[in-house]
Write a protein that holds these residues in place. Structure first.
Motif, PDB file in Angstrom:
ATOM      1  N   ASN A  37      53.146   8.735 -31.414  1.00  0.00           N
ATOM      2  CA  ASN A  37      53.369  10.179 -31.340  1.00  0.00           C
ATOM      3  C   ASN A  37      54.196  10.676 -32.515  1.00  0.00           C
ATOM      4  OD1 ASN A  37      52.000   9.871 -28.971  1.00  0.00           O
ATOM      5  ND2 ASN A  37      53.594  10.686 -27.651  1.00  0.00           N
ATOM      6  N   ALA A  38      55.245   9.949 -32.875  1.00  0.00           N
ATOM      7  CA  ALA A  38      56.081  10.342 -34.003  1.00  0.00           C
ATOM      8  C   ALA A  38      55.320  10.209 -35.321  1.00  0.00           C
ATOM      9  CB  ALA A  38      57.359   9.506 -34.035  1.00  0.00           C
ATOM     10  N   VAL A  84      46.624  18.010 -28.513  1.00  0.00           N
ATOM     11  CA  VAL A  84      46.313  16.730 -29.154  1.00  0.00           C
ATOM     12  C   VAL A  84      46.895  15.599 -28.314  1.00  0.00           C
ATOM     13  CG1 VAL A  84      46.534  15.330 -31.246  1.00  0.00           C
ATOM     14  CG2 VAL A  84      46.426  17.842 -31.434  1.00  0.00           C
ATOM     15  N   GLU A  85      46.024  14.737 -27.832  1.00  0.00           N
ATOM     16  CA  GLU A  85      46.445  13.543 -27.091  1.00  0.00           C
ATOM     17  C   GLU A  85      46.266  12.343 -27.999  1.00  0.00           C
ATOM     18  OE1 GLU A  85      47.917  11.008 -24.223  1.00  0.00           O
ATOM     19  OE2 GLU A  85      48.072  13.186 -24.393  1.00  0.00           O
ATOM     20  N   ILE A  86      47.323  11.537 -28.151  1.00  0.00           N
ATOM     21  CA  ILE A  86      47.334  10.421 -29.085  1.00  0.00           C
ATOM     22  C   ILE A  86      47.217   9.107 -28.326  1.00  0.00           C
ATOM     23  CG2 ILE A  86      48.682   9.266 -30.883  1.00  0.00           C
ATOM     24  CD1 ILE A  86      50.103  12.124 -31.141  1.00  0.00           C
ATOM     25  N   LYS A  87      46.350   8.245 -28.817  1.00  0.00           N
ATOM     26  CA  LYS A  87      46.169   6.917 -28.221  1.00  0.00           C
ATOM     27  C   LYS A  87      46.454   5.847 -29.262  1.00  0.00           C
ATOM     28  CE  LYS A  87      44.955   8.543 -24.283  1.00  0.00           C
ATOM     29  NZ  LYS A  87      46.042   8.650 -23.312  1.00  0.00           N
ATOM     30  N   HIS A 115      43.703  12.169 -19.046  1.00  0.00           N
ATOM     31  CA  HIS A 115      43.978  12.951 -20.254  1.00  0.00           C
ATOM     32  C   HIS A 115      42.691  13.578 -20.798  1.00  0.00           C
ATOM     33  CE1 HIS A 115      47.939  10.654 -21.023  1.00  0.00           C
ATOM     34  NE2 HIS A 115      48.198  11.834 -20.510  1.00  0.00           N
ATOM     35  N   LEU A 116      41.588  12.847 -20.763  1.00  0.00           N
ATOM     36  CA  LEU A 116      40.316  13.399 -21.221  1.00  0.00           C
ATOM     37  C   LEU A 116      39.904  14.599 -20.378  1.00  0.00           C
ATOM     38  CD1 LEU A 116      38.386  10.066 -21.854  1.00  0.00           C
ATOM     39  CD2 LEU A 116      39.294  11.632 -23.597  1.00  0.00           C
ATOM     40  N   ASP A 117      40.115  14.498 -19.067  1.00  0.00           N
ATOM     41  CA  ASP A 117      39.794  15.621 -18.177  1.00  0.00           C
ATOM     42  C   ASP A 117      40.659  16.835 -18.491  1.00  0.00           C
ATOM     43  OD1 ASP A 117      37.917  14.012 -16.913  1.00  0.00           O
ATOM     44  OD2 ASP A 117      39.239  13.497 -15.240  1.00  0.00           O
ATOM     45  N   ILE A 131      41.300  14.351 -29.138  1.00  0.00           N
ATOM     46  CA  ILE A 131      41.761  13.008 -28.788  1.00  0.00           C
ATOM     47  C   ILE A 131      41.933  12.284 -30.120  1.00  0.00           C
ATOM     48  CG2 ILE A 131      39.399  12.139 -28.383  1.00  0.00           C
ATOM     49  CD1 ILE A 131      42.350  10.967 -26.333  1.00  0.00           C
ATOM     50  N   PHE A 132      43.160  11.823 -30.378  1.00  0.00           N
ATOM     51  CA  PHE A 132      43.526  11.246 -31.680  1.00  0.00           C
ATOM     52  C   PHE A 132      43.832   9.764 -31.490  1.00  0.00           C
ATOM     53  CE2 PHE A 132      45.227  12.510 -35.925  1.00  0.00           C
ATOM     54  CZ  PHE A 132      45.635  11.255 -36.355  1.00  0.00           C
TER      55      PHE A 132
END
Length: 190
Positions: A37-38, A84-87, A115-117, A131-132
């Motif tokens: 995330n950072a 933005v969701e980070i994986k 998170h996708l939902d 989705i990152f």
């Protein structure tokens, strides 16, 4: 394997050390899931992610529905918000169906599917959602979804992409001193 640890001075932590990096035949691999995330936030703020440029503000860990938080919310009065969701991606198998590619997930992830939902819901509401996938290694040529590990995540990702969720994947320059965004990787298969 050779590993790198960080030590925490926080006496309330259960463990004093955090696993940060491991050395594999392909080089260093970032293991700490708290780092991406950072790394991504810093890259977005510095303009290193052109797909996410031009927003006035960046907020982290934003509530995005009942019991859910999304990693980054980009806002600008002249455009739609961008969630933005980070994986964190660390898995690579050269003997699998996508040799040389990073794969996600490395374990079943019901949380990842939720998170996708949530991202799909924000797209339906008129926002932008991304989705990152951050590949914390330097030896991958692309990203594939590890459906042999979590077929429901693969189905969820296909549904989210069809709903308008965008997919970004970048790898990192890895060293024991610093991890930074390096280059965009192609999405190979889902």
């Amino acid at each position: 394997m050779r590993v790198w640890l960080s030590r925490s001075a926080n006496s309330r932590r259960k463990l004093s050390y955090t696993l940060e990096l491991v050395k594999t035949d392909g080089g260093l691999v970032g293991i700490n899931t708290g780092r991406p995330n950072a790394i991504v936030a810093e890259a977005v703020q510095s303009g290193s992610v052109p797909e996410l440029a031009g927003y006035r503000s960046l907020r982290r860990e934003v509530k995005a529905g009942a019991g859910s938080r999304i990693d980054i919310l980009l806002e600008d009065p002249d455009r739609a918000r961008c969630w933005v969701e980070i994986k964190n991606v660390q898995l690579k198998r050269d003997d699998g169906p996508y040799p040389g590619c990073a794969e996600f997930p490395d374990a079943v992830t019901a949380r990842g599917r939720r998170h996708l939902d949530v991202l799909s819901h924000h797209v339906a509401a008129g926002d932008r959602a991304v989705i990152f996938f951050l590949v914390q290694r330097m030896d991958c040529s692309g990203l594939a979804i590890a459906e042999h590990i979590d077929p429901e995540y693969g189905e969820g990702l296909r549904t989210a992409l069809a709903a308008g969720v965008e997919l970004l994947c970048y790898d990192c320059t890895m060293s024991t001193a610093r991890i930074t965004l390096r280059r965009r990787l192609p999405f190979v298969a889902c």
